[in-house]
Design a protein around this motif. Structure first.
Motif, PDB file in Angstrom:
ATOM      1  N   VAL A 160      14.441   6.888   5.464  1.00 24.08           N
ATOM      2  CA  VAL A 160      15.411   6.263   6.366  1.00 24.08           C
ATOM      3  C   VAL A 160      16.754   6.204   5.644  1.00 24.08           C
ATOM      4  CG1 VAL A 160      16.038   4.175   7.647  1.00 24.08           C
ATOM      5  CG2 VAL A 160      13.631   4.860   7.476  1.00 24.08           C
ATOM      6  N   ASP A 161      17.803   6.727   6.282  1.00 23.59           N
ATOM      7  CA  ASP A 161      19.157   6.650   5.747  1.00 23.59           C
ATOM      8  C   ASP A 161      19.847   5.477   6.437  1.00 23.59           C
ATOM      9  OD1 ASP A 161      21.873   6.899   5.119  1.00 23.59           O
ATOM     10  OD2 ASP A 161      21.774   9.090   5.077  1.00 23.59           O
ATOM     11  N   SER A 162      20.029   4.386   5.702  1.00 21.56           N
ATOM     12  CA  SER A 162      20.602   3.181   6.298  1.00 21.56           C
ATOM     13  C   SER A 162      22.086   3.336   6.620  1.00 21.56           C
ATOM     14  CB  SER A 162      20.386   1.984   5.377  1.00 21.56           C
ATOM     15  OG  SER A 162      21.007   2.210   4.127  1.00 21.56           O
ATOM     16  N   ASP A 163      22.773   4.249   5.988  1.00 20.19           N
ATOM     17  CA  ASP A 163      24.195   4.452   6.234  1.00 20.19           C
ATOM     18  C   ASP A 163      24.411   5.296   7.494  1.00 20.19           C
ATOM     19  OD1 ASP A 163      26.992   4.306   5.602  1.00 20.19           O
ATOM     20  OD2 ASP A 163      26.870   6.353   4.814  1.00 20.19           O
ATOM     21  N   ALA A 164      23.718   6.412   7.605  1.00 19.22           N
ATOM     22  CA  ALA A 164      23.907   7.320   8.741  1.00 19.22           C
ATOM     23  C   ALA A 164      23.034   6.951   9.936  1.00 19.22           C
ATOM     24  CB  ALA A 164      23.600   8.749   8.319  1.00 19.22           C
ATOM     25  N   GLY A 165      22.029   6.101   9.715  1.00 20.70           N
ATOM     26  CA  GLY A 165      21.144   5.715  10.805  1.00 20.70           C
ATOM     27  C   GLY A 165      20.153   6.806  11.180  1.00 20.70           C
ATOM     28  N   THR A 166      19.868   7.701  10.248  1.00 21.47           N
ATOM     29  CA  THR A 166      18.912   8.780  10.532  1.00 21.47           C
ATOM     30  C   THR A 166      17.606   8.521   9.793  1.00 21.47           C
ATOM     31  OG1 THR A 166      19.833  10.076   8.707  1.00 21.47           O
ATOM     32  CG2 THR A 166      20.689  10.528  10.917  1.00 21.47           C
ATOM     33  N   LYS A 167      16.575   9.197  10.256  1.00 24.86           N
ATOM     34  CA  LYS A 167      15.277   9.069   9.588  1.00 24.86           C
ATOM     35  C   LYS A 167      14.505  10.357   9.803  1.00 24.86           C
ATOM     36  CE  LYS A 167      13.337   6.607  13.528  1.00 24.86           C
ATOM     37  NZ  LYS A 167      12.639   5.400  13.956  1.00 24.86           N
ATOM     38  N   GLY A 168      13.456  10.515   8.996  1.00 24.66           N
ATOM     39  CA  GLY A 168      12.645  11.714   9.118  1.00 24.66           C
ATOM     40  C   GLY A 168      11.319  11.559   8.414  1.00 24.66           C
ATOM     41  N   ILE A 169      10.639  12.669   8.274  1.00 25.53           N
ATOM     42  CA  ILE A 169       9.297  12.646   7.707  1.00 25.53           C
ATOM     43  C   ILE A 169       9.301  13.215   6.280  1.00 25.53           C
ATOM     44  CG2 ILE A 169       8.130  12.775   9.928  1.00 25.53           C
ATOM     45  CD1 ILE A 169       7.758  15.782   9.422  1.00 25.53           C
ATOM     46  N   ILE A 170       8.262  12.838   5.552  1.00 22.96           N
ATOM     47  CA  ILE A 170       8.027  13.377   4.215  1.00 22.96           C
ATOM     48  C   ILE A 170       6.686  14.074   4.259  1.00 22.96           C
ATOM     49  CG2 ILE A 170       7.731  12.834   1.771  1.00 22.96           C
ATOM     50  CD1 ILE A 170       9.381  10.280   2.253  1.00 22.96           C
ATOM     51  N   SER A 171       6.634  15.306   3.775  1.00 25.27           N
ATOM     52  CA  SER A 171       5.396  16.085   3.775  1.00 25.27           C
ATOM     53  C   SER A 171       5.051  16.504   2.358  1.00 25.27           C
ATOM     54  CB  SER A 171       5.541  17.353   4.601  1.00 25.27           C
ATOM     55  OG  SER A 171       6.211  17.129   5.790  1.00 25.27           O
ATOM     56  N   ALA A 172       3.768  16.629   2.084  1.00 27.24           N
ATOM     57  CA  ALA A 172       3.332  17.152   0.803  1.00 27.24           C
ATOM     58  C   ALA A 172       3.628  18.639   0.757  1.00 27.24           C
ATOM     59  CB  ALA A 172       1.841  16.899   0.605  1.00 27.24           C
ATOM     60  N   LYS A 173       4.049  19.134  -0.383  1.00 26.25           N
ATOM     61  CA  LYS A 173       4.323  20.571  -0.544  1.00 26.25           C
ATOM     62  C   LYS A 173       3.046  21.333  -0.588  1.00 26.25           C
ATOM     63  CE  LYS A 173       8.598  21.801  -2.765  1.00 26.25           C
ATOM     64  NZ  LYS A 173       9.243  22.167  -3.977  1.00 26.25           N
ATOM     65  N   GLY A 231       0.782  -1.230   0.000  1.00 28.79           N
ATOM     66  CA  GLY A 231       0.000   0.000   0.000  1.00 28.79           C
ATOM     67  C   GLY A 231       0.813   1.278   0.000  1.00 28.79           C
ATOM     68  N   ALA A 232       2.114   1.178  -0.146  1.00 31.00           N
ATOM     69  CA  ALA A 232       2.983   2.351  -0.146  1.00 31.00           C
ATOM     70  C   ALA A 232       3.820   2.371  -1.413  1.00 31.00           C
ATOM     71  CB  ALA A 232       3.898   2.336   1.072  1.00 31.00           C
ATOM     72  N   LEU A 233       4.283   3.550  -1.784  1.00 35.20           N
ATOM     73  CA  LEU A 233       5.229   3.690  -2.881  1.00 35.20           C
ATOM     74  C   LEU A 233       6.611   3.823  -2.250  1.00 35.20           C
ATOM     75  CD1 LEU A 233       5.275   3.955  -5.995  1.00 35.20           C
ATOM     76  CD2 LEU A 233       5.421   6.425  -5.663  1.00 35.20           C
ATOM     77  N   VAL A 234       7.519   2.930  -2.637  1.00 41.01           N
ATOM     78  CA  VAL A 234       8.849   2.872  -2.030  1.00 41.01           C
ATOM     79  C   VAL A 234       9.893   3.080  -3.119  1.00 41.01           C
ATOM     80  CG1 VAL A 234      10.459   1.457  -0.688  1.00 41.01           C
ATOM     81  CG2 VAL A 234       7.989   1.239  -0.299  1.00 41.01           C
ATOM     82  N   PHE A 235      10.885   3.935  -2.819  1.00 39.24           N
ATOM     83  CA  PHE A 235      11.973   4.167  -3.772  1.00 39.24           C
ATOM     84  C   PHE A 235      13.225   4.562  -3.018  1.00 39.24           C
ATOM     85  CE2 PHE A 235       8.968   7.608  -3.494  1.00 39.24           C
ATOM     86  CZ  PHE A 235       9.719   8.730  -3.225  1.00 39.24           C
ATOM     87  N   ARG A 236      14.372   4.371  -3.680  1.00 45.27           N
ATOM     88  CA  ARG A 236      15.666   4.630  -3.047  1.00 45.27           C
ATOM     89  C   ARG A 236      16.476   5.606  -3.865  1.00 45.27           C
ATOM     90  NH1 ARG A 236      17.830   0.488   0.562  1.00 45.27           N
ATOM     91  NH2 ARG A 236      19.798   1.520   0.138  1.00 45.27           N
ATOM     92  N   ASP A 237      17.289   6.374  -3.152  1.00 46.02           N
ATOM     93  CA  ASP A 237      18.301   7.209  -3.786  1.00 46.02           C
ATOM     94  C   ASP A 237      19.541   7.092  -2.907  1.00 46.02           C
ATOM     95  OD1 ASP A 237      19.527   9.029  -5.543  1.00 46.02           O
ATOM     96  OD2 ASP A 237      18.952  10.722  -4.283  1.00 46.02           O
ATOM     97  N   GLY A 238      20.524   6.360  -3.385  1.00 44.50           N
ATOM     98  CA  GLY A 238      21.709   6.099  -2.568  1.00 44.50           C
ATOM     99  C   GLY A 238      21.345   5.233  -1.377  1.00 44.50           C
ATOM    100  N   PHE A 239      21.703   5.670  -0.177  1.00 46.79           N
ATOM    101  CA  PHE A 239      21.414   4.920   1.038  1.00 46.79           C
ATOM    102  C   PHE A 239      20.053   5.264   1.649  1.00 46.79           C
ATOM    103  CE2 PHE A 239      26.090   4.842   0.923  1.00 46.79           C
ATOM    104  CZ  PHE A 239      26.292   3.475   1.014  1.00 46.79           C
ATOM    105  N   ILE A 240      19.354   6.216   1.043  1.00 42.20           N
ATOM    106  CA  ILE A 240      18.080   6.667   1.618  1.00 42.20           C
ATOM    107  C   ILE A 240      16.905   5.975   0.933  1.00 42.20           C
ATOM    108  CG2 ILE A 240      16.594   8.641   2.115  1.00 42.20           C
ATOM    109  CD1 ILE A 240      19.081  10.410   2.070  1.00 42.20           C
ATOM    110  N   THR A 241      16.043   5.388   1.763  1.00 42.73           N
ATOM    111  CA  THR A 241      14.813   4.760   1.285  1.00 42.73           C
ATOM    112  C   THR A 241      13.647   5.658   1.663  1.00 42.73           C
ATOM    113  OG1 THR A 241      15.759   2.559   1.623  1.00 42.73           O
ATOM    114  CG2 THR A 241      13.361   2.703   1.396  1.00 42.73           C
TER     115      THR A 241
END
Length: 152
Positions: A139-152, A113-123
């Motif tokens: 989610v950045d698998s290399d740096a171990g950071t994550k955050g939110i995505i918002s509609a513009k 039910g989600a659209l998933v895509f990657r750019d480098g280490f970030i999913t």
């Protein structure tokens, strides 16, 4: 009926009848070119296509997105750090669920039910159910950071 009344009635009939000042060929040229009689007088060329005239500032460019599938993913998105609000990436998704991250096209797939895509280490994951809040994440698998995505 007097002559004046007949004359007035004739004038009224002419005034309310539609005027067909353009012929069929000219109307087709206007349709094909995207011009109107007013925009033609301003420089829109009836011998060009809608796309050519749109590039010259008359009308809008025709897009393939006009046949939108009402995809819940379509639009402009911004991935940010939750603590600082710093932009990680800008995301664009078209009506056919093609994704671009910072202007670079990336391969996207639907998963659970989600659209998933990657750019480098970030999913990046954008949920299809717009009622779910806070589940559009990166989610950045290399740096171990994550955050939110918002509609513009």
């Amino acid at each position: 009926m007097s002559k004046n009344a007949a004359f007035v009635a004739t004038l009224i009939l002419f005034a309310i009848s539609p005027a067909h000042a353009i012929n069929a060929k000219y109307a087709q040229q206007l349709e094909r070119s995207g011009c109107t009689q007013v925009s033609e007088s301003q420089g829109c060329d009836i011998h060009k296509t809608k796309a050519e005239n749109a590039k010259n500032g008359f009308g809008t460019l025709p897009t393939t997105e006009t046949t939108a599938t009402n995809s819940p993913y379509t639009g402009e998105w911004v991935a940010t750090f939750p603590q600082t609000g710093t932009t990680v990436a800008t995301i664009r998704i078209d009506a056919k669920d093609h994704a671009w991250v910072n202007g670079k096209k990336v391969k996207a797939k639907k998963s659970d039910g989600a659209l998933v895509f990657r750019d480098g280490f970030i999913t990046y994951t954008i949920q299809g159910d717009r009622r779910l809040k806070g589940e559009d994440v990166w989610v950045d698998s290399d740096a171990g950071t994550k955050g939110i995505i918002s509609a513009k």
